[in-house]
Design a protein around this motif. Sequence first.
Motif, PDB file in Angstrom:
ATOM      1  N   TYR A  49       0.567  -1.408   0.032  1.00 55.46           N
ATOM      2  CA  TYR A  49      -0.425  -0.291   0.122  1.00 55.46           C
ATOM      3  C   TYR A  49       0.740   1.074  -0.306  1.00 55.46           C
ATOM      4  O   TYR A  49       0.171   2.550   0.105  1.00 55.46           O
ATOM      5  CB  TYR A  49      -0.867   0.573   1.510  1.00 55.46           C
ATOM      6  N   SER A  50       2.199   1.104   0.665  1.00 56.57           N
ATOM      7  CA  SER A  50       2.755   2.409   0.368  1.00 56.57           C
ATOM      8  C   SER A  50       4.597   2.380  -0.067  1.00 56.57           C
ATOM      9  O   SER A  50       5.076   2.804  -0.317  1.00 56.57           O
ATOM     10  CB  SER A  50       3.018   3.176   2.048  1.00 56.57           C
ATOM     11  N   HIS A  56      -1.630   3.701  -2.391  1.00 58.03           N
ATOM     12  CA  HIS A  56      -2.794   2.712  -2.656  1.00 58.03           C
ATOM     13  C   HIS A  56      -4.170   2.804  -1.663  1.00 58.03           C
ATOM     14  O   HIS A  56      -3.737   3.478  -0.484  1.00 58.03           O
ATOM     15  CB  HIS A  56      -2.672   1.276  -3.061  1.00 58.03           C
ATOM     16  N   ARG A  58      -7.625   0.579  -1.140  1.00 58.34           N
ATOM     17  CA  ARG A  58      -8.754  -0.119  -1.378  1.00 58.34           C
ATOM     18  C   ARG A  58     -10.002  -0.445  -1.036  1.00 58.34           C
ATOM     19  O   ARG A  58      -9.610  -0.528   0.526  1.00 58.34           O
ATOM     20  CB  ARG A  58      -7.622  -1.795  -1.667  1.00 58.34           C
ATOM     21  N   THR A  67      -6.050   1.690   3.258  1.00 57.55           N
ATOM     22  CA  THR A  67      -4.805   2.608   2.661  1.00 57.55           C
ATOM     23  C   THR A  67      -3.918   2.607   3.073  1.00 57.55           C
ATOM     24  O   THR A  67      -3.559   2.614   4.139  1.00 57.55           O
ATOM     25  CB  THR A  67      -6.010   4.111   3.168  1.00 57.55           C
ATOM     26  N   GLU A 206     -10.429   0.470  -6.303  1.00 55.24           N
ATOM     27  CA  GLU A 206      -9.295   0.992  -6.062  1.00 55.24           C
ATOM     28  C   GLU A 206      -8.948   2.113  -6.271  1.00 55.24           C
ATOM     29  O   GLU A 206      -8.967   2.758  -7.073  1.00 55.24           O
ATOM     30  CB  GLU A 206      -8.266   0.025  -6.201  1.00 55.24           C
ATOM     31  N   SER A 208      -5.032   5.519  -6.406  1.00 52.92           N
ATOM     32  CA  SER A 208      -3.910   5.382  -6.029  1.00 52.92           C
ATOM     33  C   SER A 208      -2.883   7.723  -6.340  1.00 52.92           C
ATOM     34  O   SER A 208      -3.786   7.521  -7.550  1.00 52.92           O
ATOM     35  CB  SER A 208      -2.743   4.485  -6.944  1.00 52.92           C
ATOM     36  N   GLU A 210       1.142   8.430  -7.188  1.00 54.29           N
ATOM     37  CA  GLU A 210       2.371   8.407  -6.647  1.00 54.29           C
ATOM     38  C   GLU A 210       3.155   9.547  -6.123  1.00 54.29           C
ATOM     39  O   GLU A 210       2.758  10.024  -6.246  1.00 54.29           O
ATOM     40  CB  GLU A 210       3.589   7.765  -8.167  1.00 54.29           C
TER      41      GLU A 210
END
Length: 223
Positions: A49-50, A56, A58, A67, A206, A208, A210
């Motif tokens: 997730y990180s 991310h 979900r 999270t 989902e 995300s 970056e």
Amino acid sequence: MTAPLPVVFTADFTSTAQWVAGRSWAYPGGGPVNPRDDKLDHLTADAAYSRSGVFHARRRQDGRWNTGLLTTEGSEEGFTVRAGDVLEARVRLPKEIGAWPAIWTWRDGDQEIDVFEYHPDNPELLEFTNHVRGTHRYHHDQAVHPGAWVDLRTVFGTRSVDWWLNGLPVFADGRGVGHSWHAYLIVNLSVCAGRYHPAPQTGTNEMSYEVSHLLVRRDTPPP
């Protein structure tokens, strides 16, 4: 031309010495949930997730969202940003309604400076906030949109916190953080519960965003 300040911190999101995953005292009891802040988050320490720098979220069966969150608070190195520091980061904004990405600071229930916050329902707007001295700016920019890459720079000045976007100055708050300010870093992706911004749409499971790099510069005295 003035030379850039020396780098004192370069984020390695895989490092367990730099970062703690899935726990933050900015959340009641350290987490994993924070409904009072209009968040559907259920923080998770799962590296998926990180730890790659892609944060991310979900959907869970109970309606909350797993999270990703990383913080320097409680880590082995325990890095804190100080007054006078300069933070630089490059991020890809999320596309999904309900996504709430942020880079921010926190210590002892306060000391929050938001390097940025973003909500795709306001596609061209970035939020910059100095909670320490009570100032903020909603900055509209055509370079900001869901899926865009943006370059961020924040100067945590004693008399003014200054924000830059894609190499241009966009907000100087004229308030600053004072001389003794210092705080931990948090990088995370939250999910809106619907009070202030729309919750995720039906069928979205989902999301995300970056962070390709993050570093902190400091005017360090010579040895």
